[in-house]
Enzyme design. Structure first.
Site, PDB file in Angstrom:
ATOM      1  N   ARG A  25      15.288 -56.007  57.904  1.00 19.10           N
ATOM      2  CA  ARG A  25      14.785 -55.163  56.826  1.00 19.10           C
ATOM      3  C   ARG A  25      15.120 -53.689  57.071  1.00 19.10           C
ATOM      4  O   ARG A  25      15.118 -52.871  56.153  1.00 19.10           O
ATOM      5  CB  ARG A  25      13.274 -55.349  56.651  1.00 19.10           C
ATOM      6  N   ASP A  44      23.732 -38.109  40.458  1.00 20.15           N
ATOM      7  CA  ASP A  44      24.131 -39.468  40.108  1.00 20.15           C
ATOM      8  C   ASP A  44      25.601 -39.398  39.721  1.00 20.15           C
ATOM      9  O   ASP A  44      25.962 -38.902  38.659  1.00 20.15           O
ATOM     10  CB  ASP A  44      23.284 -39.984  38.943  1.00 20.15           C
TER      11      ASP A  44
END
Length: 402
Positions: free
Chosen positions: A70, A195
């Site tokens: 993880r 972005d």
């Protein structure tokens, strides 16, 4: 632009690389995914490491540097190193989606912090900022980010912690001057996040222009084959803030699957030729559609008549992207009818794949959208440009007469 291929992976990973003392074009770096060779099998394609956990040493330590999947997985290393190199960043992190990558940037802030974001942007993230983020305690102002004076007027020195821009911005493809936005953010004591999903490192390198964080919906151009969901962040610096983002990924569990990470790396190896083809085709389509009798307006940064053309020309190299939108004469009804009549283009959400997609965005985004109701968003793939134009031509003419 040329790059020196280096071992940007974690120190405990030792991939063979005979090319570390030479420099290569970015397209060569991407094609060979850093030139890494598996040290055991000498394979030129990396293995997929499916393990969820890693054995401790006899002294109870972790000399491998890994504890649990993880937090990280060996399959991530090459994809992250390749993307960091392409963007000119210090580090990269892959996430389970573009949304999880983007929201991590805001979750790294504290309740009460102020952020500035565009009015025109990825719709799901805009909704998240308008809903959850403000409910959680962030103060969010939405601005016309293609106007740097609007960004400057919105920032609050000492309070603004993050200025977020998207350029070109979905779905009207307005362009923000990254260098100017970085200057505004930094003078206010804030970070600049960009972005760059549509720009891709092929066309735009925001870190070189002053950005602190670059986000990609890696589902799109980085992967390029419409077969995974993934996101990525690239940091200009491996600093305390970057480590916070890494911790958020591990603690929330927005980790990318091993197979998806492998597919993402595979996709990045063809990033440059795919984007180059899409750019050439999109430019041709934009120019031809500009004089189409059923088209009221074409929105594309590569057109000299486009409002953001000058800014795009300054910060984009090698093309203006594979995305464009058309506003259809006859309004919403004609736009939807035209989309219904395409044969080669596919009516589907998403972008950046090898197949060309068409979508009526306003009906997808729903109430509150800044997207005009007569707009069709086009994601240009790698089909023959003449075939794409002919299909749009017949669909627009039949849709107008429907």
């Amino acid at each position: 632009m040329r790059y020196k291929i280096t071992r940007l992976c974690k120190k405990h990973v030792s991939y063979g690389n005979p090319m570390t003392n030479k420099t290569f074009a970015a397209s060569s770096l991407a094609a060979q995914a850093m030139g890494w060779i598996d040290p055991v099998t000498k394979a030129v394609v990396p293995p997929i490491h499916m393990a969820s956990t890693y054995q401790r040493d006899e002294d109870n330590g972790y000399s491998s540097g890994r504890i649990y999947a993880r937090s990280d997985n060996p399959t991530f290393d090459q994809a992250e190193a390749t993307l960091a190199a392409l963007e000119g960043g210090a580090k990269a992190l892959v996430f389970s989606s573009g949304m999880s990558a983007a929201t991590a940037c805001f979750l790294a802030l504290a309740p009460g912090d102020h952020v500035v974001a565009p009015k025109v942007m990825y719709w799901s993230l805009r909704n998240w900022l308008a809903g959850f983020a403000q409910h959680w305690g962030l103060l969010v102002d939405f601005v016309d980010a293609d106007r740097t004076d609007a960004i400057a007027a919105a920032v609050k020195p000492g309070s603004t912690k993050l200025v977020w821009i998207e350029t070109p911005a979905n779905p009207t493809w307005c362009v923000t001057d990254i260098a100017a936005a970085a200057d505004i953010a930094h003078r206010a004591g804030a970070l600049l996040g960009v972005d760059s999903t549509v720009g891709t490192p092929v066309l735009t390198r925001p870190i070189e222009l002053g950005a602190d964080i670059v986000m990609h919906s890696a589902t799109k151009y980085l992967n390029g084959h419409s077969d995974i969901i993934a996101g990525a962040l690239v940091g200009a610096h491996d600093d305390e803030h970057w480590q916070k983002l890494r911790t958020i990924r591990a603690q929330i569990g927005t980790i990318l699957g091993q197979t998806e990470a492998w597919l993402l790396l595979r996709g990045m190896r063809t990033l440059f030729p795919r984007v180059a083809w899409a750019c050439r085709s999109a430019q041709t389509l934009a120019e031809r559609l500009s004089s189409h009798p059923m088209v009221a307006e074409v929105l594309y940064p590569g057109l000299p008549s486009f409002a953001g053309h000058a800014a795009a020309k300054k910060q984009m190299t090698g093309g203006f992207g594979g995305m464009l939108s058309v506003r259809v004469k006859g309004g919403e009804r004609a736009a939807i009818a035209s989309a219904a009549r395409v044969e080669l283009w596919k009516r589907a959400t998403s972008l950046g794949g090898v197949e060309s997609l068409i979508e009526h965005r306003a009906s997808v985004e729903g109430p509150g959208t800044p997207c005009p109701p007569d707009l069709l968003r086009l994601s240009v793939g790698v089909e023959e440009t003449s075939d794409l134009f002919d299909d749009l031509d017949q669909a627009l003419r039949r849709g107008h007469n429907a």
